[in-house]
Design a protein around this motif. Structure first.
Motif, PDB file in Angstrom:
ATOM      1  N   GLU A 190      -7.603  48.104  31.586  1.00 10.40           N
ATOM      2  CA  GLU A 190      -6.399  47.345  31.938  1.00 10.40           C
ATOM      3  C   GLU A 190      -6.409  45.974  31.264  1.00 10.40           C
ATOM      4  O   GLU A 190      -5.385  45.509  30.748  1.00 10.40           O
ATOM      5  CB  GLU A 190      -6.322  47.182  33.455  1.00 10.40           C
ATOM      6  CG  GLU A 190      -5.004  46.615  33.962  1.00 10.40           C
ATOM      7  CD  GLU A 190      -3.838  47.576  33.823  1.00 10.40           C
ATOM      8  OE1 GLU A 190      -2.688  47.099  33.792  1.00 10.40           O
ATOM      9  OE2 GLU A 190      -4.072  48.800  33.732  1.00 10.40           O
ATOM     10  N   VAL A 191      -7.571  45.331  31.241  1.00  8.85           N
ATOM     11  CA  VAL A 191      -7.693  44.030  30.584  1.00  8.85           C
ATOM     12  C   VAL A 191      -7.434  44.161  29.087  1.00  8.85           C
ATOM     13  O   VAL A 191      -6.666  43.393  28.494  1.00  8.85           O
ATOM     14  CB  VAL A 191      -9.093  43.420  30.833  1.00  8.85           C
ATOM     15  CG1 VAL A 191      -9.301  42.177  29.968  1.00  8.85           C
ATOM     16  CG2 VAL A 191      -9.263  43.057  32.304  1.00  8.85           C
ATOM     17  N   LEU A 192      -8.062  45.133  28.457  1.00 12.73           N
ATOM     18  CA  LEU A 192      -7.937  45.294  27.011  1.00 12.73           C
ATOM     19  C   LEU A 192      -6.522  45.700  26.608  1.00 12.73           C
ATOM     20  O   LEU A 192      -5.998  45.241  25.581  1.00 12.73           O
ATOM     21  CB  LEU A 192      -8.955  46.327  26.517  1.00 12.73           C
ATOM     22  CG  LEU A 192     -10.416  45.865  26.623  1.00 12.73           C
ATOM     23  CD1 LEU A 192     -11.369  47.030  26.404  1.00 12.73           C
ATOM     24  CD2 LEU A 192     -10.699  44.749  25.622  1.00 12.73           C
ATOM     25  N   ALA A 193      -5.878  46.537  27.411  1.00 13.51           N
ATOM     26  CA  ALA A 193      -4.501  46.935  27.121  1.00 13.51           C
ATOM     27  C   ALA A 193      -3.559  45.741  27.237  1.00 13.51           C
ATOM     28  O   ALA A 193      -2.623  45.584  26.437  1.00 13.51           O
ATOM     29  CB  ALA A 193      -4.066  48.051  28.061  1.00 13.51           C
ATOM     30  N   THR A 194      -3.809  44.888  28.223  1.00 11.43           N
ATOM     31  CA  THR A 194      -2.982  43.693  28.410  1.00 11.43           C
ATOM     32  C   THR A 194      -3.134  42.738  27.225  1.00 11.43           C
ATOM     33  O   THR A 194      -2.151  42.206  26.704  1.00 11.43           O
ATOM     34  CB  THR A 194      -3.366  42.973  29.717  1.00 11.43           C
ATOM     35  OG1 THR A 194      -3.127  43.856  30.823  1.00 11.43           O
ATOM     36  CG2 THR A 194      -2.546  41.709  29.906  1.00 11.43           C
ATOM     37  N   ILE A 195      -4.374  42.526  26.788  1.00  8.73           N
ATOM     38  CA  ILE A 195      -4.621  41.644  25.645  1.00  8.73           C
ATOM     39  C   ILE A 195      -4.012  42.223  24.368  1.00  8.73           C
ATOM     40  O   ILE A 195      -3.480  41.494  23.529  1.00  8.73           O
ATOM     41  CB  ILE A 195      -6.131  41.396  25.477  1.00  8.73           C
ATOM     42  CG1 ILE A 195      -6.662  40.583  26.670  1.00  8.73           C
ATOM     43  CG2 ILE A 195      -6.432  40.679  24.164  1.00  8.73           C
ATOM     44  CD1 ILE A 195      -8.159  40.444  26.718  1.00  8.73           C
ATOM     45  N   SER A 196      -4.045  43.539  24.238  1.00  9.57           N
ATOM     46  CA  SER A 196      -3.449  44.201  23.074  1.00  9.57           C
ATOM     47  C   SER A 196      -1.957  43.890  22.970  1.00  9.57           C
ATOM     48  O   SER A 196      -1.427  43.619  21.884  1.00  9.57           O
ATOM     49  CB  SER A 196      -3.668  45.714  23.162  1.00  9.57           C
ATOM     50  OG  SER A 196      -3.081  46.378  22.071  1.00  9.57           O
ATOM     51  N   LYS A 197      -1.279  43.886  24.109  1.00 10.92           N
ATOM     52  CA  LYS A 197       0.166  43.627  24.137  1.00 10.92           C
ATOM     53  C   LYS A 197       0.501  42.171  23.802  1.00 10.92           C
ATOM     54  O   LYS A 197       1.641  41.859  23.457  1.00 10.92           O
ATOM     55  CB  LYS A 197       0.728  43.974  25.516  1.00 10.92           C
ATOM     56  CG  LYS A 197       0.668  45.466  25.848  1.00 10.92           C
ATOM     57  CD  LYS A 197       1.074  45.725  27.292  1.00 10.92           C
ATOM     58  CE  LYS A 197       0.898  47.195  27.660  1.00 10.92           C
ATOM     59  NZ  LYS A 197       1.171  47.439  29.100  1.00 10.92           N
ATOM     60  N   LEU A 198      -0.495  41.302  23.901  1.00  7.60           N
ATOM     61  CA  LEU A 198      -0.260  39.877  23.645  1.00  7.60           C
ATOM     62  C   LEU A 198      -0.529  39.485  22.191  1.00  7.60           C
ATOM     63  O   LEU A 198      -0.477  38.298  21.855  1.00  7.60           O
ATOM     64  CB  LEU A 198      -1.159  39.029  24.560  1.00  7.60           C
ATOM     65  CG  LEU A 198      -0.865  39.099  26.061  1.00  7.60           C
ATOM     66  CD1 LEU A 198      -1.912  38.287  26.833  1.00  7.60           C
ATOM     67  CD2 LEU A 198       0.528  38.590  26.372  1.00  7.60           C
TER      68      LEU A 198
END
Length: 231
Positions: free
Chosen positions: A190-198
């Protein structure tokens, strides 16, 4: 520093030349985590951005599906009309002037500070104390808001804030070693997916330069970002 035999055996279990899938990393982490206490599990993410550029100074929030495994102490600084709402939502400390004084006196025994916009003139004076500790309320992280109940509930449910440091690295806690492998994987993903979107439009080249998973005092385990759903 001299490396003990036990520490060397632990270190040898991690192949630094290999990229592990996130599932394998979570399994290996539980094997190489040696502290007798329930250590935290952290991600250390080096990004291909320049944090000196305003549009690449990443920061944000993410709600971990399984929480952090730690009960966070929340201070809500607000006007009297919002105090009851904050207390009912489960805030650990609620008030304004008395906490301004306490913080100016050196008290920072809290994990998150939430403030309403109408008191920021007073809270802003605490920037030199709260800022370096990552406690300063910020609208980008949802900690400056009139909806204090929602903000407190989100923090208590596992919402964490993250930001990139001057070296281009984000450090984020994603649980405890006592969590199941599945929960560690889901929180980390969840953390990595969120950072990917940023990812900033101006960032060129490789975005995720390296991702390591580690617990307190354990060796870092390199993760293959391609194994992470949504990243």
């Amino acid at each position: 520093m001299r490396v003990t035999k036990k520490r060397k055996q632990v270190n040898d279990k991690v192949d630094k030349t290999k990229l592990y899938s996130i599932d394998d990393a979570a399994a290996l982490l539980k094997e190489v985590s040696t502290p007798r206490f329930d250590a935290s599990v952290d991600l250390h993410i080096r990004l291909g951005v320049d944090p000196r550029k305003p549009d690449q100074a990443l920061r944000g929030t993410v709600t971990l599906p399984h929480g952090t495994g730690k009960s966070k102490k929340v201070l809500v600084m607000c006007s009297p009309d919002k105090e009851e709402e904050a207390k009912n939502a489960g805030a650990d400390f609620v008030g304004l002037d008395e906490f301004v004084e306490k913080i100016q006196g050196g008290w920072t025994d809290i994990d998150v500070v939430i403030a309403t916009p109408n008191v920021m003139a007073k809270v802003g004076k605490l920037g030199r104390i709260l800022g370096p500790r990552g406690l300063m309320p910020n609208p980008k992280t949802g900690t400056i808001t009139m909806n204090v109940a929602a903000a407190v509930n989100e923090v208590k449910a596992g919402k964490i804030a993250f930001k990139i440091d001057k070296y281009g690295i984000i450090h984020a806690g994603v649980g405890r070693v006592s969590f199941s492998e599945e929960k560690i994987v889901e929180n980390a993903s969840e953390v990595l997916a969120t950072i990917s979107k940023l990812k900033p439009a101006s960032a060129k080249g490789v975005y995720f330069k390296s991702v390591f998973m580690a617990s307190t005092m354990s060796p870092g385990i390199p993760i293959d970002i391609k194994s992470v759903k949504g990243a």
